[in-house]
Design a protein around this motif. Structure first.
Motif, PDB file in Angstrom:
ATOM      1  N   LYS A   1      27.077-102.494  11.343  1.00 17.40           N
ATOM      2  CA  LYS A   1      26.728-101.295  10.572  1.00 17.40           C
ATOM      3  C   LYS A   1      26.397-101.696   9.138  1.00 17.40           C
ATOM      4  O   LYS A   1      27.108-102.486   8.517  1.00 17.40           O
ATOM      5  CB  LYS A   1      27.885-100.292  10.570  1.00 17.40           C
ATOM      6  CG  LYS A   1      27.569 -99.010   9.810  1.00 17.40           C
ATOM      7  CD  LYS A   1      28.697 -98.005   9.911  1.00 17.40           C
ATOM      8  CE  LYS A   1      28.316 -96.711   9.188  1.00 17.40           C
ATOM      9  NZ  LYS A   1      29.386 -95.710   9.248  1.00 17.40           N
ATOM     10  N   ILE A   2      25.314-101.122   8.634  1.00 18.54           N
ATOM     11  CA  ILE A   2      24.936-101.266   7.224  1.00 18.54           C
ATOM     12  C   ILE A   2      25.013 -99.878   6.620  1.00 18.54           C
ATOM     13  O   ILE A   2      24.430 -98.930   7.167  1.00 18.54           O
ATOM     14  CB  ILE A   2      23.501-101.813   7.064  1.00 18.54           C
ATOM     15  CG1 ILE A   2      23.300-103.102   7.847  1.00 18.54           C
ATOM     16  CG2 ILE A   2      23.189-102.028   5.582  1.00 18.54           C
ATOM     17  CD1 ILE A   2      21.834-103.531   7.944  1.00 18.54           C
ATOM     18  N   THR A   3      25.722 -99.737   5.514  1.00 18.28           N
ATOM     19  CA  THR A   3      25.814 -98.445   4.849  1.00 18.28           C
ATOM     20  C   THR A   3      25.144 -98.517   3.484  1.00 18.28           C
ATOM     21  O   THR A   3      25.015 -99.589   2.891  1.00 18.28           O
ATOM     22  CB  THR A   3      27.281 -97.998   4.655  1.00 18.28           C
ATOM     23  OG1 THR A   3      27.938 -98.912   3.776  1.00 18.28           O
ATOM     24  CG2 THR A   3      28.024 -97.934   5.979  1.00 18.28           C
ATOM     25  N   LEU A   4      24.707 -97.368   3.001  1.00 11.22           N
ATOM     26  CA  LEU A   4      24.154 -97.274   1.653  1.00 11.22           C
ATOM     27  C   LEU A   4      24.253 -95.839   1.181  1.00 11.22           C
ATOM     28  O   LEU A   4      24.416 -94.914   1.978  1.00 11.22           O
ATOM     29  CB  LEU A   4      22.698 -97.752   1.618  1.00 11.22           C
ATOM     30  CG  LEU A   4      21.664 -97.034   2.487  1.00 11.22           C
ATOM     31  CD1 LEU A   4      21.112 -95.785   1.807  1.00 11.22           C
ATOM     32  CD2 LEU A   4      20.525 -97.972   2.818  1.00 11.22           C
ATOM     33  N   ASN A   5      24.182 -95.672  -0.117  1.00  9.36           N
ATOM     34  CA  ASN A   5      24.133 -94.358  -0.751  1.00  9.36           C
ATOM     35  C   ASN A   5      22.834 -94.246  -1.517  1.00  9.36           C
ATOM     36  O   ASN A   5      22.411 -95.211  -2.160  1.00  9.36           O
ATOM     37  CB  ASN A   5      25.302 -94.166  -1.724  1.00  9.36           C
ATOM     38  CG  ASN A   5      26.636 -94.133  -1.023  1.00  9.36           C
ATOM     39  OD1 ASN A   5      26.733 -93.818   0.148  1.00  9.36           O
ATOM     40  ND2 ASN A   5      27.685 -94.461  -1.756  1.00  9.36           N
ATOM     41  N   VAL A   6      22.211 -93.074  -1.453  1.00  8.57           N
ATOM     42  CA  VAL A   6      20.946 -92.856  -2.136  1.00  8.57           C
ATOM     43  C   VAL A   6      20.930 -91.433  -2.686  1.00  8.57           C
ATOM     44  O   VAL A   6      21.441 -90.510  -2.051  1.00  8.57           O
ATOM     45  CB  VAL A   6      19.740 -93.127  -1.192  1.00  8.57           C
ATOM     46  CG1 VAL A   6      19.779 -92.254   0.038  1.00  8.57           C
ATOM     47  CG2 VAL A   6      18.419 -93.009  -1.906  1.00  8.57           C
ATOM     48  N   LEU A   7      20.356 -91.270  -3.859  1.00  9.35           N
ATOM     49  CA  LEU A   7      20.246 -89.956  -4.473  1.00  9.35           C
ATOM     50  C   LEU A   7      19.347 -89.066  -3.609  1.00  9.35           C
ATOM     51  O   LEU A   7      18.273 -89.495  -3.178  1.00  9.35           O
ATOM     52  CB  LEU A   7      19.669 -90.103  -5.886  1.00  9.35           C
ATOM     53  CG  LEU A   7      19.870 -88.962  -6.860  1.00  9.35           C
ATOM     54  CD1 LEU A   7      21.347 -88.664  -7.080  1.00  9.35           C
ATOM     55  CD2 LEU A   7      19.203 -89.296  -8.186  1.00  9.35           C
ATOM     56  N   GLU A   8      19.779 -87.869  -3.331  1.00  8.57           N
ATOM     57  CA  GLU A   8      19.037 -86.963  -2.450  1.00  8.57           C
ATOM     58  C   GLU A   8      17.616 -86.704  -2.936  1.00  8.57           C
ATOM     59  O   GLU A   8      16.694 -86.533  -2.128  1.00  8.57           O
ATOM     60  CB  GLU A   8      19.795 -85.632  -2.314  1.00  8.57           C
ATOM     61  CG  GLU A   8      19.204 -84.682  -1.303  1.00  8.57           C
ATOM     62  CD  GLU A   8      20.022 -83.421  -1.162  1.00  8.57           C
ATOM     63  OE1 GLU A   8      20.257 -83.004  -0.016  1.00  8.57           O
ATOM     64  OE2 GLU A   8      20.426 -82.834  -2.201  1.00  8.57           O
TER      65      GLU A   8
END
Length: 180
Positions: A132-139
């Motif tokens: 699994k690769i996770t990331l956060n990105v601004l909507e």
């Protein structure tokens, strides 16, 4: 860990994606600071959580020794124009995944630098049994979200009013994951 350098030619610009090395520390300190001031899409305001040359030297050393981490740079000749990291977790319950982050100088947006850093990171994850690769990105960063979806990431959730900007407005964070 060893990966082969990858060469790209886009819009008349040649660049290489390769592993970060100790001699990159000065450039990484400078461009991280610059990138933080060029966009609201990242977590930091310019100058926050500043990392100096020593900090980057230590990070590169640790990432080189840790088989769960990957630190890549994109370079045009000797000039670093972007970077990405996959950071694993030492806890057994999270040992199957990494968190991905990327930064590219605004001058080089549109040259596929971020996209190719992502693709090289995904290939490394697949080759190293990262599940699994996770990331956060601004909507509001619709272009990035579209790119991530094109690379088989899916939206796992939205963190509402997760970030506050200089103007006092709030932004939502999209949590995305790619599963092997």
């Amino acid at each position: 860990m060893k990966i082969d350098n990858q060469e790209f030619h886009i819009k008349g610009t040649f660049y290489t994606i390769r592993l970060a090395v100790q001699s990159d520390a000065q450039s990484l300190s400078e461009i991280r600071l610059q990138i933080d001031g060029e966009t609201q899409n990242l977590d930091r305001e310019k100058g926050e959580a500043f990392m100096d040359v020593y900090d980057f030297e230590q990070l590169i050393k640790a990432d080189t020794m840790n088989k769960k981490n990957l630190f890549l740079v994109a370079a045009i000749g000797n000039k670093i124009v972007g970077f990405s990291r996959c950071e694993g977790n030492a806890l057994k319950r999270f040992s199957h995944k990494v968190e991905f982050g990327v930064g590219v100088l605004k001058e080089y947006w549109g040259y596929g630098v971020g996209k190719n850093l992502l693709k090289e990171s995904v290939a490394w994850c697949d080759a190293n049994d990262v599940r699994k690769i996770t990331l956060n990105v601004l909507e509001s960063n619709e272009k990035a979200i579209s790119l991530y979806k094109d690379c088989d990431f899916e939206i796992e959730g939205i963190l509402k009013n997760d970030k506050i900007f200089v103007d006092g407005k709030f932004g939502n964070t999209v949590v995305m994951g790619r599963f092997k």
